[in-house]
Structure formats: structure tokens, C-alpha cells
Motif scaffolding. Structure first.
Motif, PDB file in Angstrom:
ATOM      1  N   ILE A 177       1.963 -15.498   5.240  1.00 20.23           N
ATOM      2  CA  ILE A 177       1.661 -15.632   6.674  1.00 20.23           C
ATOM      3  C   ILE A 177       1.309 -14.266   7.260  1.00 20.23           C
ATOM      4  O   ILE A 177       0.341 -14.120   8.017  1.00 20.23           O
ATOM      5  CB  ILE A 177       2.867 -16.246   7.428  1.00 20.23           C
ATOM      6  N   VAL A 178       2.069 -13.246   6.862  1.00 23.82           N
ATOM      7  CA  VAL A 178       1.750 -11.887   7.318  1.00 23.82           C
ATOM      8  C   VAL A 178       0.347 -11.507   6.858  1.00 23.82           C
ATOM      9  O   VAL A 178      -0.462 -10.967   7.618  1.00 23.82           O
ATOM     10  CB  VAL A 178       2.754 -10.867   6.738  1.00 23.82           C
ATOM     11  N   TYR A 212      -3.602 -21.249  -3.703  1.00 25.71           N
ATOM     12  CA  TYR A 212      -3.493 -22.613  -4.231  1.00 25.71           C
ATOM     13  C   TYR A 212      -3.497 -22.633  -5.765  1.00 25.71           C
ATOM     14  O   TYR A 212      -2.619 -23.218  -6.390  1.00 25.71           O
ATOM     15  CB  TYR A 212      -4.638 -23.490  -3.702  1.00 25.71           C
ATOM     16  N   TYR A 229      -0.665 -26.095   4.633  1.00 29.59           N
ATOM     17  CA  TYR A 229      -0.327 -25.011   3.706  1.00 29.59           C
ATOM     18  C   TYR A 229      -1.206 -23.800   4.010  1.00 29.59           C
ATOM     19  O   TYR A 229      -2.342 -23.926   4.491  1.00 29.59           O
ATOM     20  CB  TYR A 229      -0.557 -25.503   2.274  1.00 29.59           C
ATOM     21  N   ARG A 266       5.787 -22.685  13.712  1.00 29.84           N
ATOM     22  CA  ARG A 266       5.932 -23.928  12.938  1.00 29.84           C
ATOM     23  C   ARG A 266       5.131 -25.046  13.588  1.00 29.84           C
ATOM     24  O   ARG A 266       4.520 -25.876  12.928  1.00 29.84           O
ATOM     25  CB  ARG A 266       7.408 -24.333  12.875  1.00 29.84           C
ATOM     26  N   ARG A 304       4.414 -22.340 -10.563  1.00 30.99           N
ATOM     27  CA  ARG A 304       5.477 -21.770  -9.737  1.00 30.99           C
ATOM     28  C   ARG A 304       4.977 -21.641  -8.318  1.00 30.99           C
ATOM     29  O   ARG A 304       3.790 -21.372  -8.120  1.00 30.99           O
ATOM     30  CB  ARG A 304       5.808 -20.348 -10.225  1.00 30.99           C
ATOM     31  N   PRO A 305       5.869 -21.807  -7.333  1.00 38.93           N
ATOM     32  CA  PRO A 305       5.400 -21.618  -5.957  1.00 38.93           C
ATOM     33  C   PRO A 305       5.074 -20.152  -5.702  1.00 38.93           C
ATOM     34  O   PRO A 305       5.520 -19.272  -6.444  1.00 38.93           O
ATOM     35  CB  PRO A 305       6.588 -22.064  -5.106  1.00 38.93           C
ATOM     36  N   VAL A 306       4.318 -19.926  -4.652  1.00 37.59           N
ATOM     37  CA  VAL A 306       3.952 -18.558  -4.294  1.00 37.59           C
ATOM     38  C   VAL A 306       5.236 -17.741  -4.090  1.00 37.59           C
ATOM     39  O   VAL A 306       6.250 -18.250  -3.631  1.00 37.59           O
ATOM     40  CB  VAL A 306       3.046 -18.562  -3.043  1.00 37.59           C
ATOM     41  N   SER A 327       6.231 -15.307  -2.022  1.00 40.04           N
ATOM     42  CA  SER A 327       6.824 -15.287  -0.683  1.00 40.04           C
ATOM     43  C   SER A 327       5.878 -15.961   0.294  1.00 40.04           C
ATOM     44  O   SER A 327       4.788 -15.451   0.561  1.00 40.04           O
ATOM     45  CB  SER A 327       7.094 -13.854  -0.231  1.00 40.04           C
ATOM     46  N   TYR A 328       6.293 -17.091   0.806  1.00 38.32           N
ATOM     47  CA  TYR A 328       5.445 -17.785   1.775  1.00 38.32           C
ATOM     48  C   TYR A 328       5.353 -16.961   3.063  1.00 38.32           C
ATOM     49  O   TYR A 328       4.311 -16.917   3.717  1.00 38.32           O
ATOM     50  CB  TYR A 328       6.028 -19.165   2.058  1.00 38.32           C
ATOM     51  N   ARG A 329       6.435 -16.281   3.396  1.00 36.77           N
ATOM     52  CA  ARG A 329       6.419 -15.421   4.591  1.00 36.77           C
ATOM     53  C   ARG A 329       5.335 -14.352   4.469  1.00 36.77           C
ATOM     54  O   ARG A 329       4.573 -14.100   5.387  1.00 36.77           O
ATOM     55  CB  ARG A 329       7.763 -14.724   4.738  1.00 36.77           C
ATOM     56  N   LEU A 330       5.294 -13.747   3.300  1.00 34.27           N
ATOM     57  CA  LEU A 330       4.323 -12.679   3.087  1.00 34.27           C
ATOM     58  C   LEU A 330       2.901 -13.222   3.218  1.00 34.27           C
ATOM     59  O   LEU A 330       2.005 -12.535   3.711  1.00 34.27           O
ATOM     60  CB  LEU A 330       4.551 -12.071   1.698  1.00 34.27           C
ATOM     61  N   PRO A 342      -0.445 -20.556  -8.006  1.00 39.32           N
ATOM     62  CA  PRO A 342       0.788 -21.333  -8.216  1.00 39.32           C
ATOM     63  C   PRO A 342       0.566 -22.517  -9.160  1.00 39.32           C
ATOM     64  O   PRO A 342       1.430 -22.839  -9.981  1.00 39.32           O
ATOM     65  CB  PRO A 342       1.138 -21.826  -6.803  1.00 39.32           C
TER      66      PRO A 342
END
Lengths: 803, 63
Positions: free
Chosen positions: A281-282, A264, A183, A551, A272-274, A276-279, A267
Motif C-alpha cells: 500500500i505504501v 499477483y 487486491y 479499508r 506464498r502471499p506477498v 507485506s501487504y502494508r508495504l 505470490p
């Protein structure tokens, strides 16, 4: 103490596998998490949070009311300010991130920490380091570099505890994890561990006096000689390394681990999940790729080469957007849950904490713009900026996490939600009082420094005028700081009462998950979208352009870590190597000579007293500075300065051209009690230097050390020669002081060495190239008699600029 | 001639500029790939990791 192995049972049960969707025959393991270590780190966070903020309030009072130090040198601002900053960063924030990492890593990896023994060694080792900081800094044992003050034996201990205990334990946990995907919080932790190691090691490369004594001088080092060292870098290079470290310590000690904490615990608290997981990573890669370059913005308009400074500015401005992306990601995690924020103080702490992150990461890039920086640098604006970050971002995220953890760790309801809510409001008001007052103080002083009157003279030529104006703001800061401290006390009480309600025995949940198999499938490569290309291009498209490689990385901690290190190291080297090797960066000045042995030991006293915490030694090429202080500073003037002492804040005036401005006797009396010279001065008294004896015997080792670092000391390295030279110069200065109507019998006191150094600073540049290094550097009579100049370190009349 | 002198005579001033372009390009490519080429389901699954507390099969006690 138990080991992870003892708490892991291996079970092969075909029965449960289908419902968990696992292949028959895979090994299912049972395990419990180690929450005791989290309890320990949470307790340490609260204790050190109180100590750090109390120390902050105390030194804040000293600035408004100098007598608060009771005339004791151990309590002077210069010695205690490093204690405050180190306690806030490494003790309070440090223990907080360890609590977060130990709690979340176990759960994200579905495993107990790799080794309970390493967890305990890490905990106790870190606390011992903090205690050793408290036992050295008040005694003037310091390397004299901000946030890296701790001396070399403690530095070695930090390296062992950080990498040897914490790092090995963390990476060992990743190695035995039972969740394939790492994660994003874990990435932030990885970057923290490896980058802080690199920063710490390279900024603290130093030559200990004890080693010089053993190898060169042949003496067995005495007590304090074990605790003295000098950085291997000098002047411009030392400044560059220091702010490469200093800035990235903010990035990788106060930002990345707290972002891991945010990704961590927010959320968790919001359920609730974060957003944007993409954001996320950026956000991660932006910090790794961009943050590492931004350090030179701490050195605008200094003797650092212009290209490095501009580069730092450009990267700093680039950081703004990804940082705000992270802030938005944190806040938007609460989408659909904003109604909870009104009733849940934990979420309030998180929301305000993340908002402060957004404010700090907007303000940081703004302050790194050169034109803004010319106003803000050396003023309290910087202090307000860091406190917005430390109290708001680091503090509030820590408090939110602790309140979320307390009922879970102590397995009892939180004692008082109302008290938690009160803590939130009291601390918020405290921060606002603090930062608003200090912003005002900073901008006020910055504008006063650069104000000219109609006749073209400095409007406030007397430096102390610009300090006295700030005192009311300093009192408001004290009130704000006190409120923040009160909040921490409330939290401590709440935690204590919750702990009292704990069960007789803590219940530990037994978890079950299959061990990861060595062989696994990364999934099929995406279909290439290319039709008429060669195979290699198709492969490239599938593997890289479609994100498949990332990935794969996210499942390979070692590979991931290697790439983080490669990015950080490459960026650092691209920046550092030219700074060290481009000759034109530091043009040598023929008249700049090494310090005499007496001045050298005087400089060590200057460093030990922490004078750099209030006085800069760097005149920027700005009109108002050259008018106020004299000729602007050149890179070549600092080539023998181990460590550099440019400073970052002017609570007192700049000292880069201090040599020769006042008489020797003036300096002695000023150090004895600054208010004898200027009733409004905020400077602590240094009367102890007039009575403490100078350790002449250590001088040879100090000169030998400088020679080993490449300072051309010539005959002074002959055994006993440096001591002889120092005694001779000390007697000459002592005689001069008597002739000037000053105290007798100062020839063997520490004050003589310090005054010798002060009278030398910045004078070489105006000497002929062949001047002897040991020549008396200052006039026997006062250069300036007018009282106005007393505290100003140079007033309007002394225009020496040749821009 | 010492290595440091040889290095000192090289004009290394272009290094940082070159690195700026390289780092920015690599970072931009990471961002582009991430947004253009990752599956929504995969991102959502990763984002839910902290909320998964599966596999609790029993309880034990400790002082």
C-alpha cells in the motif's frame, strides 16, 4: 463470441450457503473465466517482443555500421529508432500488461470480464494501432516527441481503444465483481488506466494540418496532409509537457502495471502471499504521490526554469526508498521458498526482474541529481539505464509470467523446462553485455566531452572523435541484443510446442461465488482512543487516524479512482500552471523572430527525419558545452518551436548554434553523404532530399497553422503569400549554392528547405532586435574552413560563451 | 486585461514548494496510519487473495 451474461448462471441454493459462510437467501452465481483473450495477448506479446528487439538490434548495427540501412531513407536510424521504442513500450510491454490484467483481474474479482466484445475490440484495436505505427514512422510521419511520435489520427484511436474499450471493460469488471476487497494489484491497474489517459491526452493536444486546410485555407487536404500536426505548446512549455508525459509513461505504463503483475504473479509462482501487504500500500501511494513530480529531471541545465528542475530532482530522490520497499516486498515474498528459485526458472525470471527494478530505481534517482546528470545527460548512460529497466524489469517479469501461464492456458505441460532455463541464462548474459558495454560507452563519451588539455582547450574538439571511440562498445551491444532476441525465439518455440500438445477441447472451470449485495457493512468504527475531546475529534480519530477510511476505499472502486485522479491531477497542475504562467520563466527576446515559411517546412522535414534522435538543440550552461558549441540556450529562443526539438541524446553534435557555421553547399554535400565530408561520421545519408521535390503548396497551410497557434506571421498568412516567400528564398539559396560551387537545380528540392532551417537555428539571438525575419540567416561563404570543424558543429576555436 | 496576464502577474513560484510540503505530508500520514493503525489479520487476509481459488464447482469445455 459469447458474452459474460451467457456464461453466468444464477443459482439460489440454500444448501451450499452454510459451508461457504454466506447468509441464507444470497444469490450465488456460476461463471467461467475468459482465458482465450489472455492467450491472444500472450501470443501478441511474444510476436511484438521479437519485432521490437529485432528492430533494436538492427538500429544498434546501424550505429556501428551506418551502411546497414542500405542507403534507404525508410531504414535510417532517425526513422526506425521511434519504431523500436514504440514497439518495445506499447507493443511488447503493452500486450504483456494486458495479458496480466485480463488474467488476474477476472480471478481477483471472481468474475468474467465485463464484456467479451470489448475485450476483443481492445485486442484488435491495439494491434491495429501498432501496425499503423509501423506503417507511418518509417515514412517520416511523426509528431517529433519521444514516445509520443504517433500522429493525431492514431492518437485518437489510442484514446478510444485505451479508455473506451479497455478502461470501460476493466471498470465494468470491477463493478460486477464478487470479491468486496480490491487486491492491491487492482489499484495499480486503476492508476495505470486513469493516469495514462491523462498523460496521453494532454501531451498530444495538437493542431492537425488537415483542420487548418479545411477551416482556414479552404483546401481539401491531400494524402499526407491528413497525417501532420503540431503540438499546441511551444518551446519550454512543450518540453515540460513532453517530459511530464515521458517520465510518467515510464511510471504508469512500465512500472505500475508491472507492479500489479508482480503482486499477483509472484505470490502465485512462489505459492506464498506477498511479504507485506502494508508495504504494497505504501508502495502504491508513493508512486501516485511522488512519481508524478519527477519528470523535470529529464531537463536539468536546460532552458527549463531552475525551480522546476530542482523540484524534479528532490522528488526523484524521494522515490528511491519506496521503490526499494517494493523491490524488497517482491523479493521477500520468496521467504522460505528460496530453495525453489534454484530449480524453478520462472522464479529466476521474477527474482532477476525485480532485482533490475531495484537497480533501475536506485540509478534513476542518482541520475536525477544535477551534478551526476551533467555528466550522464545526452550520453549512452541513459540508454543503458532504460535498457536495464526494459530488458530486465519489464522483459523478465513478462517472460516469468508467460512461462507460468503457458501450461495453464494451453492445459498441457510446458514443452521444455530446460529450454526455459536456457532462455533465462542466455537473456541474462545478453542484458549484462548490453548494459555494461553501454554504461562504459556513456561514461567514456561524457568524460571526453568535458576533457580539457593543459592549455585549457577541449581535449577532443572534434565531436566525431568521441563517437568513433564508442564503436567497439556498440558491437558488444549488438551481441548482447542478439542473445536477448535468441532467448525470445526459444520462448516462442517452447510456447508453440506446448500449444501443439493442447487438448482437443480446453477445459473451463466453472466457479461459484455469491454476487455482492448493494448494502453491506463496513464493520464497526474503531473505538476512539480520545477521552476528553469533543465528538468531532473522536470521530476523526476513529475514522481517519486509525485507517478505517482506507479499508472503505478499498471496497469502492469509483471513490478510489477519483482520489487517484485527484492526486495525479493536483500534482500535475501545481507543477504545470506555474510553468505556463510565471512570466519570468520564459523571458522574451526581441530579436527572436518566427521562422520564414521555407525554414518552417524545413523544420518539419527535420522533425520527420527524426534528427532529434541523434542531435540535441540545447546548449547547457556548462563550460565545456559553451566552449564546444557556443552561447548557452535561452528559454526565449524557443517560443516559436512547435514542437520543441531539444533532444535527449547526442550521437551527433548539438545543433543549437548550427546556423551560419558552415556554407549552404557544405550542408547539401553533408546531407548527401556525411562521409564525403568526414570519413568517420556515423550519420545516415540523406541523398533522397536532393532529388525529392518540396511540396510548396502545403506551405501556406503550415504557416496558417503556426499563426493559429499564436506565432506572429504578419503578411505571410495572406493567401498565397507564404508560398511566394518560400519560393523566393529557395531560389536565393539555390543560387548561393551554385556560387559556392555546388549542385544546380536544387531550388525546388526538399534539401533547400532543410538547409534553410539548419542555417537559421540559433542565429536570432545575435541579431539586432529589429532584424527582418526573412533576412538570409547565414553567410554566403563558409564561416569555418578547417576540416576539424566539419563534424564537430563547432570546435575549440569558437569560444562564444558569455556565462 | 486578459486572464493569462493577471495570472502571469501573480507570483506563483511558491505553488510548487507548497505542493511539495502538502504532498509529502499527505503521503507521510498515509504511511504512518497504515503502520500504526491497521490490523495484522486484515492485512494477511488481503495478502492471500491471489492464492484463493475457491468455488470451483464443475468443468465445461470450449474449442
Amino acid at each position: 463470441m459469447s458474452t459474460s451474461a451467457a456464461r453466468t448462471d444464477v443459482v439460489r441454493t440454500a444448501a451450499i450457503e452454510p459451508q461457504l459462510g454466506r447468509r441464507p437467501g444470497s444469490v450465488v452465481e456460476r461463471f467461467v473465466y475468459d482465458d482465450q483473450i489472455v492467450r491472444m495477448f500472450v501470443l501478441a506479446t511474444m510476436i511484438w517482443g521479437l519485432v521490437a528487439t529485432l528492430a533494436g538490434v538492427f538500429i544498434g548495427v546501424e550505429l556501428a555500421f551506418p551502411k546497414a540501412n542500405l542507403g534507404l531513407e525508410w531504414f535510417s536510424f532517425g526513422r526506425l529508432r521511434p519504431l523500436h521504442t514504440n514497439a518495445a513500450i506499447f507493443a511488447f510491454a503493452g500486450n504483456s500488461i494486458f495479458a496480466a490484467i485480463y488474467y488476474s483481474t477476472q480471478r481477483l474479482c471472481k468474475t468474467r470480464m465485463y464484456s467479451d466484445v470489448l475485450s476483443r475490440l481492445h485486442f484488435w484495436g491495439w494491434q491495429a494501432i501498432i501496425v499503423s505505427a509501423a506503417l507511418t514512422l518509417p515514412f517520416g510521419i511523426t509528431q517529433g516527441k519521444e514516445y509520443a511520435e504517433l500522429e493525431w489520427p492514431i492518437d485518437l484511436a489510442i484514446a478510444v481503444v485505451w479508455l473506451g474499450f479497455f478502461g470501460v471493460n476493466f471498470f465494468g469488471t470491477l463493478a460486477v465483481r464478487r470479491e468486496r476487497h480490491m487486491y492491491v494489484a487492482l489499484w495499480f491497474y486503476i492508476a495505470t488506466i486513469v493516469t495514462v489517459t491523462i498523460l496521453h491526452v494532454f501531451n498530444n493536444l495538437s493542431l492537425p494540418l488537415a483542420v487548418v486546410e479545411l477551416v482556414k485555407t479552404g483546401h481539401w487536404p491531400r494524402g499526407e496532409e491528413w497525417m501532420k500536426s503540431w503540438p499546441v505548446y511551444a518551446g519550454v512549455q512543450d518540453a515540460f509537457m513532453q517530459w511530464w508525459y515521458g517520465h510518467n509513461a515510464v511510471a504508469f505504463f512500465l512500472t505500475t502495471p508491472f507492479l500489479g503483475l508482480m503482486y499477483y504473479f509472484m505470490p502465485k509462482a512462489a505459492e506464498r502471499p506477498v511479504y507485506s501487504y502494508r508495504l504494497s500500500i505504501v508502495h502504491f501511494w508513493s508512486l501516485v504521490f511522488i512519481y508524478i513530480w519527477a519528470g523535470p529531471h529529464h531537463l536539468h541545465y536546460t532552458a527549463l526554469p531552475g525551480w522546476a528542475s530542482s523540484l524534479g530532482m528532490v522528488f526523484s530522490v524521494m522515490l528511491w526508498m519506496p521503490s526499494w520497499g517494493g523491490m524488497i516486498n517482491g523479493l521477500m515474498t520468496l521467504r522460505g521458498a528460496w530453495h525453489k528459485v534454484t530449480s524453478d526458472p520462472i522464479l529466476k525470471f521474477f527474482v532477476v526482474g525485480v532485482t533490475f527494478y531495484g537497480m533501475s530505481t536506485f540509478e534513476g534517482p542518482m541520475l536525477s541529481v544535477k551534478s551526476v546528470n551533467s555528466l550522464s545527460h545526452y550520453t549512452d548512460w541513459t540508454i543503458a539505464h532504460v535498457h536495464g529497466g526494459a530488458l530486465g524489469w519489464n522483459g523478465f517479469l513478462s517472460f516469468g509470467m508467460i512461462y507460468w501461464l503457458l501450461p495453464r492456458l494451453f492445459q498441457a505441460p510446458l514443452y521444455s523446462k530446460r529450454l526455459m532455463s536456457t532462455h533465462f541464462y542466455v537473456a541474462t548474459v545478453g542484458i549484462l553485455l548490453y548494459v555494461l558495454a553501454i554504461y562504459t560507452a556513456g561514461i567514456t563519451q561524457g568524460l571526453m566531452w568535458r576533457a580539457f588539455d593543459e592549455s585549457g582547450r577541449l581535449q577532443y574538439p572534434d565531436f566525431v572523435e568521441t563517437v568513433v571511440r564508442l564503436v567497439p562498445f556498440y558491437w558488444i551491444r549488438v551481441v548482447g541484443g542478439l542473445l536477448y532476441v535468441v532467448g525470445i525465439v526459444m520462448m516462442g518455440y517452447n510456447a508453440f510446442m506446448t500449444w501443439r500438445a493442447r487438448p482437443e477441447t480446453y477445459v473451463e472451470e466453472v466457479h461459484e461465488a455469491p454476487a455482492l449485495e448493494r448494502e453491506y457493512d463496513d464493520g464497526p468504527l474503531p473505538e476512539t482512543r480520545l477521552t476528553a475531546n469533543i465528538d468531532a475529534a473522536k470521530q476523526w480519530d476513529s475514522k481517519y487516524l486509525q485507517g478505517w477510511f482506507h479499508r472503505v476505499w478499498e471496497r469502492k472502486p469509483l471513490k478510489f479512482t477519483v482520489w487517484v485522479v485527484a492526486a495525479v491531477a493536483t500534482a500535475s497542475l501545481f507543477e504545470i500552471i506555474p510553468t505556463f504562467l510565471i512570466r519570468s520563466n520564459v523571458p522574451t527576446i526581441a530579436s527572436v523572430k518566427p521562422y520564414t515559411p521555407l525554414e518552417l517546412v524545413g523544420r518539419d522535414i527535420y522533425v520527420g527525419e527524426g534528427c532529434y534522435n541523434c542531435h540535441s538543440q540545447m546548449i547547457r550552461p556548462l563550460w565545456h558545452e559553451t566552449v564546444r558549441y557556443g552561447e548557452y540556450s535561452k528559454p526565449g529562443e524557443f517560443v516559436y518551436d512547435h514542437p520543441f526539438q531539444w533532444g535527449s541524446r547526442r550521437i551527433g553534435p548539438d545543433l543549437a548554434r548550427e546556423g551560419g557555421r558552415q556554407s549552404f553547399d557544405w550542408h547539401v554535400r553533408h546531407l548527401e553523404n556525411p562521409r564525403n565530408i568526414n570519413g568517420q561520421s556515423l550519420m545516415p545519408t540523406y541523398a533522397h532530399l536532393l532529388t525529392e521535390k518540396l511540396d510548396f503548396e502545403s506551405i501556406q497551410g503550415r504557416v496558417d497553422a503556426m499563426a493559429m497557434l499564436g506565432v506572429p506571421y504578419g503578411d505571410a498568412v495572406k493567401p498565397g503569400e507564404a508560398v511566394k516567400m518560400a519560393r523566393k528564398q529557395a531560389m536565393e539559396i539555390a543560387d548561393t549554392i551554385v556560387k559556392q560551387g555546388g549542385y544546380a537545380d536544387l531550388g525546388d528540392k526538399k534539401v533547400i528547405a532543410l538547409v534553410a532551417y539548419l542555417q537559421r537555428i540559433g542565429t536570432d539571438i545575435s541579431k539586432p532586435a529589429d532584424a527582418a525575419p526573412a533576412a538570409p540567416a547565414a553567410p554566403a561563404t563558409p564561416a569555418a574552413e578547417e576540416p576539424k570543424k566539419a563534424e564537430a558543429g563547432g570546435a575549440g576555436g569558437s569560444v562564444a560563451s558569455t556565462r | 486585461m486578459r486572464l493569462s496576464e493577471i495570472m502571469g502577474r501573480l507570483d506563483l513560484a511558491f505553488w510548487p514548494q507548497a505542493a511539495l510540503v502538502i504532498f509529502l505530508a499527505v503521503f507521510a500520514s498515509v504511511v504512518w496510519r497504515l503502520y500504526a493503525r491497521t490490523s495484522r489479520e486484515e492485512m494477511e487476509r488481503a495478502g492471500r487473495l491471489p492464492l484463493e481459488e475457491e468455488g470451483v464447482v464443475g468443468r465445461t469445455g470450449t474449442k
